[in-house]
Scaffold this active site. Structure first.
Site, mmCIF file in Angstrom:
data_model
loop_
_atom_site.group_PDB
_atom_site.id
_atom_site.type_symbol
_atom_site.label_atom_id
_atom_site.label_comp_id
_atom_site.label_asym_id
_atom_site.label_seq_id
_atom_site.Cartn_x
_atom_site.Cartn_y
_atom_site.Cartn_z
ATOM 1 N N CYS A 2 -9.630 6.666 -11.439
ATOM 2 C CA CYS A 2 -10.222 7.980 -11.678
ATOM 3 C C CYS A 2 -11.735 7.937 -11.516
ATOM 4 O O CYS A 2 -12.378 6.946 -11.841
ATOM 5 C CB CYS A 2 -9.907 8.443 -13.088
ATOM 6 N N ARG A 27 -12.455 5.495 -4.572
ATOM 7 C CA ARG A 27 -11.798 4.827 -5.696
ATOM 8 C C ARG A 27 -10.287 5.091 -5.683
ATOM 9 O O ARG A 27 -9.539 4.397 -6.365
ATOM 10 C CB ARG A 27 -12.384 5.322 -7.015
ATOM 11 N N GLU A 478 -2.720 -12.802 2.916
ATOM 12 C CA GLU A 478 -3.701 -11.722 2.908
ATOM 13 C C GLU A 478 -3.462 -10.776 4.086
ATOM 14 O O GLU A 478 -3.546 -9.549 3.948
ATOM 15 C CB GLU A 478 -5.118 -12.312 2.932
ATOM 16 N N HIS A 501 14.931 -21.899 5.284
ATOM 17 C CA HIS A 501 15.593 -21.973 3.974
ATOM 18 C C HIS A 501 16.030 -20.591 3.486
ATOM 19 O O HIS A 501 16.307 -20.415 2.303
ATOM 20 C CB HIS A 501 14.658 -22.633 2.964
#
Ligand code: AGP
Length: 604
Positions: A2, A27, A478, A501
């Site tokens: 926020c 943000r 990444e 595997h």
């Protein structure tokens, strides 16, 4: 997460508030709103959409208010709906909030609140309103209410009967007060106010403040007035502008070489990197017998890179732990241990809680952090700052590259302090980081066309596998995260030897497999893995050393620049960042603001 902005002063508050919200967009958010004084009352407008929608709503207001608060919400309690969007008005109190009030259920019962939203934030407004009914003093009402909140929060508050005043408080979530000639601001960070002023006051945890057009009063936890000194932001408008780039992510990738040099050159003495100026003497470093690295997301991957390099170079064990697992995993950290916390924002709640836990156990805490004024930087015993500059795109790129470079430099310095590397060896790693690596990244960027061509070939695939060995596995993890977060393509990263595997059962005709071959020692093994997946139909894209043989199993090839083996996997990441960038663009995704994600995750 926020974003909060508030303004009181001369001129139009709403346009300043919406401009501030745009600057906080990075943000991450899913709804937006604002509140403003109009005719002696506080009015609220909000939308479950983008800030552009909110701006349209402000155009319908015929007055020009000079006191307003605004908010971008990243949903935690309740869906991203208009009702749950902030500001929340309860009684005479209108509030915006960043963080989580953990005891909201008890508080709701205690004040007998009847909220209309599903948010913890509306309960906070109800608490302030209840206390205000008793004491009639807005500053003290906020103070007392905050004393009863547990969790992390930054709040901005307006009271119906106090026009021109904004009240604010913070605990573990960032909040600053901006001071300008025309009036005063509250904001989640400097980006929101930098186009108006570079002067700000950093509030401390526990502070409650009141701003009016020409005053700022701060009280501490004991309700005593305190003076906090003003600082001048080290950010210029260019740092937070696109500067001709289409996206911040692209701009930030281009800044990688400069960011690495800026970070390391100031730590260079006689051609060798040193952390003495940060408070890490060789005497201290030589005594380190094991390390723990704690971080989240991309920063965690930088920690994995560090483990690889430091274990190989210093021959000491390095544990790398995801911060949210560290907090609840009863870690073995003891007094005298060294724990390194890596964070771009310095506000990641999980990493911050982990730091507090390690500190409480008597560990020496070192933060490798990009934001100097952040909570993590302040709380750690030692802060080693990366100089990546503001990173606006949600997907971390330059911060990661610099974190890897700093951790490599720190590893080399530990090896030197322990007598494992001599001066020549330390200088050579320092040169590899500030020279070779930066040149290699520039070389990758110059050959971007080859990467975008590969993205064109693979962008329609819904599943992508990255494979590598050794340090290349860290880079693959990444790479996979980057692709997932901005292009929404499902992808996984594996140590190439693990495929047989289990995962190889997923490889069918046309499955893209991206093989990173940076490690010379395991080149042959990588070729085997490539042939194994190609035999099962995989469409292999090899990002490889120049000397890696050509083979018909490889359908697309991008050669890594000639570069010191110590740092090649860091340079390879730039290839993957650009690959994710072009894939996301081709798929029509919002590159800088991917869905559901926040730049700085300030809730646990
Ligand atoms: C990076 O692309 C991510 N958006 C995310 O994983 C991020 O690295 C993580 O949230 C940690 O953030 P920090 O570095 O600010 O602590």
């Amino acid at each position: 997460m926020c974003g909060i902005i508030g303004y009181t002063g001369r001129g139009d508050a709403l346009s300043r508030v919406t401009a501030g919200l745009c600057a906080l967009e990075y943000r991450g958010y899913d709804s937006a709103g604002a509140a403003f004084f109009c005719g002696g009352d506080v009015n609220v407008i909000k939308t479950a959409g983008r800030i552009a929608e909110l701006i349209k709503l402000t155009k319908e207001i015929d007055s020009s208010p000079n006191c307003a608060i605004g908010h971008t919400r990243w949903a935690t309690h309740g869906a991203p709906t208009k009702t749950n969007a902030h500001p929340h008005k309860y009684g005479r109190v209108t509030l915006v909030h960043n963080g989580i009030i953990e005891n909201h259920a008890e508080l709701k019962a205690a004040v007998g609140a009847h909220p209309i939203s599903e948010t913890d934030s509306e309960i906070a407004a109800a608490c302030i309103d209840a206390i205000f009914s008793e004491c009639g003093d807005p500053l003290l009402s906020v103070r007392r209410a905050c004393d009863g909140f547990s969790g992390s929060f930054a709040i901005g508050v307006m009271f119906d009967c106090f026009p021109g005043m904004i009240y604010a408080a913070k605990n573990k979530s960032p909040l600053i007060v901006g001071i300008s000639k025309s009036g005063n601001y509250i904001a989640s960070d400097v980006a929101a106010i930098i186009s108006e002023t570079d002067t700000y006051i950093e509030l401390c945890d526990g502070d409650v403040c009141m701003i009016s057009p020409d005053r700022c009063v701060i009280i501490d936890k004991r309700s005593e007035e305190v003076k906090r000194s003003a600082a001048v932001a080290n950010v210029v408008a260019d740092d937070i502008g696109l500067c001709g780039y289409d996206h911040f992510m692209k701009k930030e990738i281009a800044q990688e070489p400069e960011a690495i040099r800026k970070t390391l050159l100031r730590r260079m003495s006689d051609g060798a990197v040193s952390f003495c100026g940060d408070g890490l003497s060789d005497e201290y470093l030589s005594g380190i017998e094991k390390l723990t690295v704690v971080a989240c997301g991309t920063a965690y991957h930088a920690g994995l890179w560090a483990k690889h390099y430091i274990e190989k170079t210093c021959r000491i064990p390095v544990d790398v732990v995801i911060a949210s697992e560290y907090i609840y995993g009863d870690p073995l950290t003891r007094s005298g241990d060294t724990v390194i916390f890596i964070s771009q924002s310095g506000e990641t709640a999980d990493t911050l809680s982990a730091l507090e836990l390690a500190s409480s156990r008597g560990a020496m805490t070192i933060a490798v952090v990009n934001v100097k004024t952040s909570s993590i930087a302040r709380r750690a015993d030692v802060a080693v700052f990366t100089e990546a500059g503001p990173e606006i795109a949600v997907a971390s790129t330059k911060a990661y590259t610099v974190q890897c470079a700093v951790m490599t430099a720190l590893g080399a310095r530990i090896a030197y302090a322990k007598g494992i590397l001599d001066t020549h060896g330390l200088r050579s790693v320092s040169r590899a980081l500030t020279g070779d690596l930066c040149d290699a990244i520039n070389d990758v960027i110059a050959r971007e066309a080859g990467i975008s061509a590969a993205a064109k070939r693979y962008h329609k695939s819904d599943d992508v596998y990255f494979i590598g060995r050794g340090a290349d596995v860290c880079a693959c993890l990444e790479a996979s995260l980057k692709l997932k977060e901005i292009s929404y393509v499902h992808s996984e990263a594996y140590a190439a030897g693990e495929l047989k595997h289990g995962t190889i059962s997923l490889i069918t005709d046309g499955t893209p497999v991206i093989a990173l071959v940076g490690d010379e020692k395991t080149s042959d093994k990588m070729m085997n893995a490539i042939r194994e997946v190609a035999a099962r139909g995989a469409d292999v894209f090899a990002v490889c050393r120049r000397d890696f043989p050509r083979d018909e199993a490889i359908k697309t090839r991008f050669e890594l620049p000639a570069c010191s083996d110590d740092v090649l996997a860091i340079a390879a990441q730039t290839v993957f960042q650009l690959f994710a960038y072009h894939t996301a663009k081709l798929r029509g995704c919002d590159v800088d603001k991917p869905r559901n994600l926040a730049k700085s995750v300030t809730v646990e």
